[in-house]
Design a protein around this motif. Structure first.
Motif, PDB file in Angstrom:
ATOM      1  N   GLU A  78       0.758  -1.487   0.384  1.00 28.41           N
ATOM      2  CA  GLU A  78       0.354   0.195  -0.410  1.00 28.41           C
ATOM      3  C   GLU A  78       0.960   1.149  -0.132  1.00 28.41           C
ATOM      4  O   GLU A  78       1.956   1.424   0.019  1.00 28.41           O
ATOM      5  N   TYR A  79       0.360   1.996   0.126  1.00 30.36           N
ATOM      6  CA  TYR A  79       0.885   3.956  -0.524  1.00 30.36           C
ATOM      7  C   TYR A  79       0.602   3.823   0.933  1.00 30.36           C
ATOM      8  O   TYR A  79      -0.740   4.110   1.094  1.00 30.36           O
ATOM      9  N   VAL A  80       1.410   4.717   1.615  1.00 24.56           N
ATOM     10  CA  VAL A  80       1.143   5.305   2.451  1.00 24.56           C
ATOM     11  C   VAL A  80       0.444   6.371   3.189  1.00 24.56           C
ATOM     12  O   VAL A  80       0.581   7.754   1.974  1.00 24.56           O
ATOM     13  N   ALA A  81      -0.723   6.809   3.928  1.00 23.45           N
ATOM     14  CA  ALA A  81      -1.360   8.108   3.878  1.00 23.45           C
ATOM     15  C   ALA A  81      -1.441   8.572   5.985  1.00 23.45           C
ATOM     16  O   ALA A  81      -1.848   7.574   6.545  1.00 23.45           O
ATOM     17  N   GLU A  82      -0.487   9.626   5.742  1.00 21.24           N
ATOM     18  CA  GLU A  82      -0.144   9.817   7.325  1.00 21.24           C
ATOM     19  C   GLU A  82      -0.859  10.836   7.799  1.00 21.24           C
ATOM     20  O   GLU A  82      -1.270  12.186   7.008  1.00 21.24           O
ATOM     21  N   GLU A  83      -1.825  11.270   9.117  1.00 18.72           N
ATOM     22  CA  GLU A  83      -2.232  13.078   8.793  1.00 18.72           C
ATOM     23  C   GLU A  83      -1.454  13.058  10.226  1.00 18.72           C
ATOM     24  O   GLU A  83      -0.915  13.102  11.412  1.00 18.72           O
ATOM     25  N   ARG A  84      -0.761  14.876   9.970  1.00 13.55           N
ATOM     26  CA  ARG A  84      -0.053  14.884  10.777  1.00 13.55           C
ATOM     27  C   ARG A  84      -0.399  16.785  10.751  1.00 13.55           C
ATOM     28  O   ARG A  84      -0.897  17.585   9.714  1.00 13.55           O
ATOM     29  N   ASP A  85      -0.545  17.942  12.226  1.00 13.53           N
ATOM     30  CA  ASP A  85      -0.391  18.581  11.726  1.00 13.53           C
ATOM     31  C   ASP A  85      -1.946  19.420  11.386  1.00 13.53           C
ATOM     32  O   ASP A  85      -1.033  20.653  10.261  1.00 13.53           O
ATOM     33  N   GLY A  86      -2.431  18.562  11.678  1.00 11.35           N
ATOM     34  CA  GLY A  86      -4.120  19.448  10.006  1.00 11.35           C
ATOM     35  C   GLY A  86      -3.685  18.908   8.847  1.00 11.35           C
ATOM     36  O   GLY A  86      -4.368  19.560   7.967  1.00 11.35           O
ATOM     37  N   ARG A  87      -3.055  17.967   8.565  1.00 10.25           N
ATOM     38  CA  ARG A  87      -2.411  18.005   7.627  1.00 10.25           C
ATOM     39  C   ARG A  87      -2.528  16.258   6.905  1.00 10.25           C
ATOM     40  O   ARG A  87      -2.318  15.228   7.549  1.00 10.25           O
ATOM     41  N   LEU A  88      -2.847  15.978   5.442  1.00 17.61           N
ATOM     42  CA  LEU A  88      -2.826  14.719   5.440  1.00 17.61           C
ATOM     43  C   LEU A  88      -1.167  14.452   4.210  1.00 17.61           C
ATOM     44  O   LEU A  88      -1.705  15.299   2.885  1.00 17.61           O
ATOM     45  N   TYR A  89      -0.624  12.954   4.025  1.00 14.55           N
ATOM     46  CA  TYR A  89       0.379  13.756   3.730  1.00 14.55           C
ATOM     47  C   TYR A  89       0.530  12.066   2.553  1.00 14.55           C
ATOM     48  O   TYR A  89      -0.113  10.578   3.464  1.00 14.55           O
ATOM     49  N   GLY A  90       1.183  12.106   2.032  1.00 13.77           N
ATOM     50  CA  GLY A  90       1.281  10.816   0.793  1.00 13.77           C
ATOM     51  C   GLY A  90       1.146  10.785  -0.407  1.00 13.77           C
ATOM     52  O   GLY A  90       0.962  12.282  -1.521  1.00 13.77           O
ATOM     53  N   ARG A  91       1.487   9.815  -1.412  1.00 12.57           N
ATOM     54  CA  ARG A  91       1.329  10.321  -3.044  1.00 12.57           C
ATOM     55  C   ARG A  91       0.310  10.301  -3.005  1.00 12.57           C
ATOM     56  O   ARG A  91      -0.763   9.588  -2.652  1.00 12.57           O
ATOM     57  N   GLY A  92      -0.499  11.234  -4.034  1.00 14.58           N
ATOM     58  CA  GLY A  92      -2.189  11.204  -4.231  1.00 14.58           C
ATOM     59  C   GLY A  92      -2.825  12.336  -3.651  1.00 14.58           C
ATOM     60  O   GLY A  92      -4.035  12.372  -3.769  1.00 14.58           O
ATOM     61  N   THR A  93      -2.613  12.573  -2.643  1.00 17.62           N
ATOM     62  CA  THR A  93      -3.207  13.113  -1.758  1.00 17.62           C
ATOM     63  C   THR A  93      -3.839  15.099  -2.408  1.00 17.62           C
ATOM     64  O   THR A  93      -4.945  15.066  -2.354  1.00 17.62           O
ATOM     65  N   ALA A  94      -2.660  15.050  -2.505  1.00 21.08           N
ATOM     66  CA  ALA A  94      -3.056  16.892  -3.647  1.00 21.08           C
ATOM     67  C   ALA A  94      -3.363  16.713  -4.984  1.00 21.08           C
ATOM     68  O   ALA A  94      -4.109  17.595  -5.250  1.00 21.08           O
ATOM     69  N   ASP A  95      -2.322  15.800  -5.605  1.00 19.72           N
ATOM     70  CA  ASP A  95      -2.586  15.597  -6.566  1.00 19.72           C
ATOM     71  C   ASP A  95      -3.190  13.872  -6.904  1.00 19.72           C
ATOM     72  O   ASP A  95      -2.455  13.169  -7.748  1.00 19.72           O
ATOM     73  N   MET A  96      -4.562  13.529  -7.206  1.00 14.94           N
ATOM     74  CA  MET A  96      -5.355  14.633  -6.745  1.00 14.94           C
ATOM     75  C   MET A  96      -6.632  13.487  -5.387  1.00 14.94           C
ATOM     76  O   MET A  96      -7.941  13.992  -5.878  1.00 14.94           O
ATOM     77  N   LYS A  97      -6.134  13.127  -5.220  1.00 18.19           N
ATOM     78  CA  LYS A  97      -6.795  12.008  -5.073  1.00 18.19           C
ATOM     79  C   LYS A  97      -8.064  13.202  -3.661  1.00 18.19           C
ATOM     80  O   LYS A  97      -9.526  12.263  -2.993  1.00 18.19           O
ATOM     81  N   GLY A  98      -7.363  13.471  -2.669  1.00 20.85           N
ATOM     82  CA  GLY A  98      -8.296  14.204  -1.684  1.00 20.85           C
ATOM     83  C   GLY A  98      -9.663  15.053  -2.909  1.00 20.85           C
ATOM     84  O   GLY A  98     -10.192  15.240  -1.961  1.00 20.85           O
ATOM     85  N   ALA A  99      -9.370  15.492  -4.382  1.00 24.32           N
ATOM     86  CA  ALA A  99     -10.209  16.259  -4.297  1.00 24.32           C
ATOM     87  C   ALA A  99     -11.452  15.201  -5.150  1.00 24.32           C
ATOM     88  O   ALA A  99     -12.117  15.679  -4.977  1.00 24.32           O
ATOM     89  N   GLU A 335       4.247  14.658  -0.352  1.00 23.34           N
ATOM     90  CA  GLU A 335       2.986  15.692  -1.002  1.00 23.34           C
ATOM     91  C   GLU A 335       2.021  15.599   0.289  1.00 23.34           C
ATOM     92  O   GLU A 335       2.221  14.667   1.149  1.00 23.34           O
ATOM     93  N   SER A 336       1.198  16.553   0.395  1.00 22.56           N
ATOM     94  CA  SER A 336      -0.227  16.313   0.984  1.00 22.56           C
ATOM     95  C   SER A 336      -0.780  17.374   1.537  1.00 22.56           C
ATOM     96  O   SER A 336      -0.579  18.294   0.143  1.00 22.56           O
ATOM     97  N   VAL A 337      -1.878  17.532   1.799  1.00 24.67           N
ATOM     98  CA  VAL A 337      -2.984  18.664   1.657  1.00 24.67           C
ATOM     99  C   VAL A 337      -4.138  18.467   2.890  1.00 24.67           C
ATOM    100  O   VAL A 337      -3.491  17.856   3.573  1.00 24.67           O
ATOM    101  N   SER A 338      -4.718  19.935   3.277  1.00 22.11           N
ATOM    102  CA  SER A 338      -5.003  20.337   4.114  1.00 22.11           C
ATOM    103  C   SER A 338      -6.379  19.936   4.744  1.00 22.11           C
ATOM    104  O   SER A 338      -7.020  19.914   3.406  1.00 22.11           O
ATOM    105  N   ILE A 339      -6.524  19.511   6.043  1.00 13.46           N
ATOM    106  CA  ILE A 339      -7.431  18.632   6.164  1.00 13.46           C
ATOM    107  C   ILE A 339      -9.105  19.878   5.444  1.00 13.46           C
ATOM    108  O   ILE A 339      -9.705  19.689   4.695  1.00 13.46           O
ATOM    109  N   ASN A 340      -8.923  21.105   6.548  1.00 14.24           N
ATOM    110  CA  ASN A 340      -9.304  21.973   6.011  1.00 14.24           C
ATOM    111  C   ASN A 340      -9.822  22.477   4.590  1.00 14.24           C
ATOM    112  O   ASN A 340     -11.232  22.395   4.901  1.00 14.24           O
ATOM    113  N   VAL A 341      -8.845  22.158   4.198  1.00 16.76           N
ATOM    114  CA  VAL A 341      -9.244  23.338   2.708  1.00 16.76           C
ATOM    115  C   VAL A 341     -10.112  21.443   1.678  1.00 16.76           C
ATOM    116  O   VAL A 341     -11.236  21.663   0.622  1.00 16.76           O
ATOM    117  N   LEU A 342      -9.960  20.271   2.172  1.00 11.25           N
ATOM    118  CA  LEU A 342     -10.997  19.045   1.306  1.00 11.25           C
ATOM    119  C   LEU A 342     -11.767  19.639   2.247  1.00 11.25           C
ATOM    120  O   LEU A 342     -12.808  19.459   1.423  1.00 11.25           O
TER     121      LEU A 342
END
Length: 358
Positions: A78-99, A335-342
């Motif tokens: 699997e790919y790593v998906a980690e939550e810390r400091d109000g963000r979600l880190y991992g390949r594809g979080t920003a581009d663009m599985k979060g969206a 690579e990471s994405v803001s949880i609030n922005v999601l």
């Protein structure tokens, strides 16, 4: 299910080179969570429809392929998906599985004003393979919100609405000559010399530019590689130059002029189209939806990167880009994405689905 949970599930599924498992997950989730008509085409695109099929259609568009992950972004199968400091880190979080996750939830939860379409394409990272296939097969919504990054453009942390973006045309200039021994250089025709004439022509081209939302969206033309010659004592008979051109809506640099030079040919290797939204009311409606989902004031902006919105716009769909990724996040080892922005994007997508078309 929260947008964080759904993003984590999507991110954990490997989708570099083979997007099958991620597409399976999306399609199965939509069939389980909605009453929509969900289809999976032969290349792996997932498309779902609900609402009034006789009305104009609005599509929420994303892609579920990613670029190659770093070793730190992979754990076992699997790919790593980690939550810390109000963000979600991992390949594809920003581009663009979060969206994609935000769009899936908005699609499920909204009561659409017209026909609402969800589309997640394959192959965006390799030239829009999925989008082009879908368009060829008749995918033609009147309007689309593409969830690529638009956060942090007008000011940090603000999710803006991009109404135009650049395209990219990559091409090769090949200069042909005639080989000879370097001690008798006049017996041949130096391909590198011919190539330098082409380089000079490219350097003197005026980059294309267009006015959008009160600002200048300016393209560029840059020689990025050169390859020629076989040995120190041989006049080269071939030299290749690669050119990276950033295109703007409605304008191109006249690179074909290099073919007026003797022994020079020009080949287009890749042509990702630019995008511009010409429907001011639609752009204003998406901006209103984005404004209502955040305390800051978003703006209409332009974006430097090509997206699947370019293919859709070229086929006649009015597009804007609105998504959680910030400049500099995509394709990085952190690579990471803001949880609030999601959460913000989920609400923006739901809001526009329920108010457009008007």
């Amino acid at each position: 299910m929260s947008v964080v949970e759904l993003t984590r599930d999507l991110v954990s599924i490997p989708s570099f080179e083979d997007e099958t498992a991620a597409g399976d997950f999306i399609a199965e989730w939509l069939r389980r969570e909605t009453d929509a008509d969900v289809t999976r085409d032969e290349v792996g695109n997932v498309i779902a429809r609900k609402g009034d099929s006789t009305a104009d259609s609005l599509a929420l568009v994303g892609h579920h392929d990613v670029v190659e992950p770093a070793s730190s972004q992979v754990a076992g199968e699997e790919y790593v998906a980690e939550e810390r400091d109000g963000r979600l880190y991992g390949r594809g979080t920003a581009d663009m599985k979060g969206a994609v996750a935000a769009a899936m939830l908005a699609f499920r939860d909204s009561d659409p004003a017209g026909e609402l379409v969800f589309a997640s394409f394959v192959g965006e990272e390799v030239g829009g393979v999925g989008a082009r296939h879908a368009i060829d097969e008749g995918f033609a919504p009147e309007y689309a919100v593409v969830g690529e990054g638009s956060t942090g453009y007008s000011s940090p942390g603000v999710t803006d609405v991009a109404v135009a973006h650049k395209g990219r045309r990559g091409s090769t200039i090949t200069a042909h000559g005639e080989a000879a021994h370097a001690s008798e250089a006049d017996a041949g025709e130096n391909a590198i010399y011919r190539a330098t004439e082409a380089v000079s022509l490219v350097r003197n081209l005026e980059p294309p530019a267009v006015e959008v939302t009160g600002e200048t969206l300016e393209g560029s033309v840059v020689v990025t590689e050169i390859d020629g010659g076989t040995a120190m004592n041989v006049v080269p008979d071939r030299c290749e130059i690669t050119v990276d051109e950033r295109t703007v809506p409605g304008k191109r640099a006249p690179l074909d002029r290099v073919e007026d030079l003797e022994g020079v040919e020009w080949t287009v290797d890749q042509d990702l189209p630019p995008m511009r939204c010409d429907d001011e009311d639609f752009a204003a409606a998406v901006l209103e939806a984005a404004d209502g989902a955040q305390s800051a004031t978003p703006e209409l902006v332009t974006k430097p990167h090509a997206t699947d919105a370019g293919w859709l716009a070229a086929a006649g769909t009015e597009c804007v880009v609105c998504g959680p990724a910030e400049p500099g996040e995509a394709h990085t080892d952190t690579e990471s994405v803001s949880i609030n922005v999601l959460e913000r994007c989920r609400e923006s997508y739901r809001s526009i689905a329920e108010t457009w078309p008007r």
